[in-house]
Design a protein around this motif. Structure first.
Motif, PDB file in Angstrom:
ATOM      1  N   LEU A 186       0.919  -1.216   0.171  1.00 27.11           N
ATOM      2  CA  LEU A 186       0.025   0.064  -0.108  1.00 27.11           C
ATOM      3  C   LEU A 186       0.783   1.253  -0.174  1.00 27.11           C
ATOM      4  CD1 LEU A 186      -2.456  -1.183   2.460  1.00 27.11           C
ATOM      5  CD2 LEU A 186      -2.837  -1.081   0.220  1.00 27.11           C
ATOM      6  N   ILE A 187       1.916   1.091   0.824  1.00 28.78           N
ATOM      7  CA  ILE A 187       2.876   2.509   0.944  1.00 28.78           C
ATOM      8  C   ILE A 187       3.694   2.395  -0.583  1.00 28.78           C
ATOM      9  CG2 ILE A 187       5.149   3.418   1.908  1.00 28.78           C
ATOM     10  CD1 ILE A 187       4.076   1.936   4.445  1.00 28.78           C
ATOM     11  N   TRP A 188       3.928   1.341  -1.209  1.00 29.59           N
ATOM     12  CA  TRP A 188       4.712   1.651  -2.184  1.00 29.59           C
ATOM     13  C   TRP A 188       3.829   2.047  -3.336  1.00 29.59           C
ATOM     14  CZ3 TRP A 188       9.369   1.614  -2.436  1.00 29.59           C
ATOM     15  CH2 TRP A 188      10.291   0.765  -1.696  1.00 29.59           C
ATOM     16  N   VAL A 189       2.358   1.703  -3.365  1.00 33.59           N
ATOM     17  CA  VAL A 189       1.437   2.392  -4.403  1.00 33.59           C
ATOM     18  C   VAL A 189       1.249   3.930  -4.169  1.00 33.59           C
ATOM     19  CG1 VAL A 189      -0.934   2.658  -4.961  1.00 33.59           C
ATOM     20  CG2 VAL A 189       0.065   0.217  -4.723  1.00 33.59           C
ATOM     21  N   VAL A 190       1.575   4.430  -2.949  1.00 33.55           N
ATOM     22  CA  VAL A 190       1.608   5.848  -2.704  1.00 33.55           C
ATOM     23  C   VAL A 190       2.746   6.385  -3.186  1.00 33.55           C
ATOM     24  CG1 VAL A 190       1.523   7.729  -0.802  1.00 33.55           C
ATOM     25  CG2 VAL A 190       0.159   5.576  -0.654  1.00 33.55           C
ATOM     26  N   ILE A 191       3.968   5.772  -2.886  1.00 35.13           N
ATOM     27  CA  ILE A 191       5.014   6.263  -3.502  1.00 35.13           C
ATOM     28  C   ILE A 191       5.302   6.395  -5.013  1.00 35.13           C
ATOM     29  CG2 ILE A 191       7.680   5.830  -3.436  1.00 35.13           C
ATOM     30  CD1 ILE A 191       7.191   4.576  -0.790  1.00 35.13           C
ATOM     31  N   ASP A 192       4.843   5.259  -5.848  1.00 39.77           N
ATOM     32  CA  ASP A 192       4.647   5.315  -6.990  1.00 39.77           C
ATOM     33  C   ASP A 192       3.989   6.289  -7.808  1.00 39.77           C
ATOM     34  OD1 ASP A 192       6.448   3.003  -6.888  1.00 39.77           O
ATOM     35  OD2 ASP A 192       4.858   1.646  -7.079  1.00 39.77           O
ATOM     36  N   VAL A 193       2.722   6.576  -7.211  1.00 39.55           N
ATOM     37  CA  VAL A 193       1.862   7.425  -7.532  1.00 39.55           C
ATOM     38  C   VAL A 193       2.346   8.990  -7.725  1.00 39.55           C
ATOM     39  CG1 VAL A 193      -0.244   8.533  -7.575  1.00 39.55           C
ATOM     40  CG2 VAL A 193      -0.086   6.307  -7.223  1.00 39.55           C
ATOM     41  N   ILE A 194       3.119   9.258  -6.474  1.00 37.32           N
ATOM     42  CA  ILE A 194       3.767  10.699  -6.293  1.00 37.32           C
ATOM     43  C   ILE A 194       4.820  10.561  -7.290  1.00 37.32           C
ATOM     44  CG2 ILE A 194       5.183  11.813  -4.730  1.00 37.32           C
ATOM     45  CD1 ILE A 194       3.489  10.568  -2.383  1.00 37.32           C
ATOM     46  N   SER A 195       5.498   9.681  -7.555  1.00 34.99           N
ATOM     47  CA  SER A 195       6.779   9.786  -8.331  1.00 34.99           C
ATOM     48  C   SER A 195       6.399   9.803  -9.593  1.00 34.99           C
ATOM     49  CB  SER A 195       7.642   8.351  -8.066  1.00 34.99           C
ATOM     50  OG  SER A 195       8.041   7.954  -7.133  1.00 34.99           O
ATOM     51  N   ILE A 196       5.267   9.121 -10.203  1.00 41.05           N
ATOM     52  CA  ILE A 196       4.838   9.212 -11.662  1.00 41.05           C
ATOM     53  C   ILE A 196       4.662  10.883 -11.891  1.00 41.05           C
ATOM     54  CG2 ILE A 196       2.833   9.072 -13.033  1.00 41.05           C
ATOM     55  CD1 ILE A 196       2.432   6.257 -11.790  1.00 41.05           C
ATOM     56  N   VAL A 197       3.919  11.541 -10.880  1.00 37.30           N
ATOM     57  CA  VAL A 197       3.562  12.892 -11.080  1.00 37.30           C
ATOM     58  C   VAL A 197       4.907  13.811 -11.023  1.00 37.30           C
ATOM     59  CG1 VAL A 197       2.385  15.069 -10.088  1.00 37.30           C
ATOM     60  CG2 VAL A 197       1.319  12.784  -9.992  1.00 37.30           C
ATOM     61  N   ILE A 198       5.705  13.708 -10.085  1.00 35.76           N
ATOM     62  CA  ILE A 198       6.924  14.583  -9.819  1.00 35.76           C
ATOM     63  C   ILE A 198       7.926  14.260 -11.026  1.00 35.76           C
ATOM     64  CG2 ILE A 198       9.041  14.488  -8.609  1.00 35.76           C
ATOM     65  CD1 ILE A 198       6.620  15.880  -6.969  1.00 35.76           C
ATOM     66  N   TYR A 199       8.155  13.089 -11.505  1.00 34.99           N
ATOM     67  CA  TYR A 199       9.057  12.927 -12.537  1.00 34.99           C
ATOM     68  C   TYR A 199       8.543  13.290 -13.909  1.00 34.99           C
ATOM     69  CZ  TYR A 199      11.750   9.841  -9.495  1.00 34.99           C
ATOM     70  OH  TYR A 199      12.352   9.418  -8.412  1.00 34.99           O
ATOM     71  N   TYR A 200       7.165  13.202 -14.077  1.00 38.52           N
ATOM     72  CA  TYR A 200       6.568  13.784 -15.409  1.00 38.52           C
ATOM     73  C   TYR A 200       6.669  15.136 -15.378  1.00 38.52           C
ATOM     74  CZ  TYR A 200       3.053  14.898 -18.871  1.00 38.52           C
ATOM     75  OH  TYR A 200       2.403  15.604 -19.990  1.00 38.52           O
ATOM     76  N   HIS A 201       6.423  15.981 -14.110  1.00 40.01           N
ATOM     77  CA  HIS A 201       6.530  17.404 -14.117  1.00 40.01           C
ATOM     78  C   HIS A 201       7.930  17.880 -14.164  1.00 40.01           C
ATOM     79  CE1 HIS A 201       6.784  21.219 -11.857  1.00 40.01           C
ATOM     80  NE2 HIS A 201       5.415  21.598 -12.153  1.00 40.01           N
ATOM     81  N   GLN A 202       8.927  16.870 -13.950  1.00 39.85           N
ATOM     82  CA  GLN A 202      10.223  17.257 -14.081  1.00 39.85           C
ATOM     83  C   GLN A 202      10.729  16.865 -15.437  1.00 39.85           C
ATOM     84  OE1 GLN A 202      10.443  19.616 -11.667  1.00 39.85           O
ATOM     85  NE2 GLN A 202      12.621  18.896 -10.841  1.00 39.85           N
TER      86      GLN A 202
END
Length: 240
Positions: A186-202
């Motif tokens: 469940l925690i990895w899902v949260v991390i992965d979703v945040i990572s998708i947005v951050i890396y896309y934004h960058q």
């Protein structure tokens, strides 16, 4: 060796405006990371072998691009993978896996949540100082063993809160995975979703795409481990 050089390009991926040059080391490291997470979702102990390959190659990458704080995180993951391999391989007198998939207790959840929240808040307001200190430590260690490098000029963190969330939760999730707690997925899902947005934004589209795949694997891992935990609870209840 050329393989470990991030400028040794395997393929040019037409992503974004200028595309993305994928090096051999990043490609192998990424594949190893995906295999590690997939095999972990299947509760296969061999996942830790691919985990060790992944973090080792990524540590080399982070060294070359001077992301020393991320390098430190890979060192933690390396140690956690070794511990996880040991913990998952232990057997009891009946030759059964001693470590079973299960949920955290309510008390354990509260403790983990409180420690995580505290660590995130502390890191959010001190992330530049923490990473700066960590970078200096790494540089001094590497200089001490013969590397001719200088301390990098670190820019302020672009997303101090979200970066802190990802760093702290990554450590928590890794620890929970080594102990076979369902909540790690469940925690990895949260991390992965945040990572998708951050890396896309960058603008790091290849990494953003990688985390889309990781999100799918983590969701599948959540499903499988919840199912396994229910089965084990049912079996234990029948035995009692």
């Amino acid at each position: 060796m050329d393989f470990f050089n991030i400028n040794n390009i395997l393929v040019h991926i037409p992503l974004g405006t200028s595309g993305y040059n994928l090096s051999y080391i990043e490609a192998i490291g990424t594949i190893a990371g995906l295999l590690c997470i997939w095999l972990a979702s299947q509760e296969k102990i061999i996942n830790y072998l691919f985990g060790l390959i992944n973090v080792s190659l990524f540590a080399v990458i982070f060294f070359q691009i001077q992301l020393y704080a991320s390098l430190i995180l890979q060192i933690f993951f390396f140690a956690a993978n070794i511990y996880g391999w040991f913990a998952w391989s232990r057997v009891n007198e009946q030759k059964q896996i001693a470590l079973k998939i299960r949920w955290l207790s309510l008390k354990q959840m509260a403790i983990v949540a409180a420690i995580s929240l505290f660590a995130i808040l502390v890191m959010t307001f001190n992330i530049d100082q923490v990473f700066g200190y960590m970078a200096k430590v790494v540089v001094l260690v590497l200089q001490g063993i013969g590397f001719n490098i200088t301390s990098p000029v670190l820019q302020p963190d672009a997303f101090p809160f979200w970066d802190s969330v990802m760093t702290v939760l990554s450590i928590v999730a890794m620890i929970l995975m080594t102990r076979k707690h369902v909540e790690n997925w469940l925690i990895w899902v949260v991390i992965d979703v945040i990572s998708i947005v951050i890396y896309y934004h960058q603008g790091v589209l290849a990494m953003s795409l990688q985390y889309v795949i990781l999100t799918g694997i983590a969701l599948n891992g959540t499903r499988l481990w919840i199912k396994s935990a229910k089965q084990l609870n049912t079996t234990d209840g029948d035995q009692k």
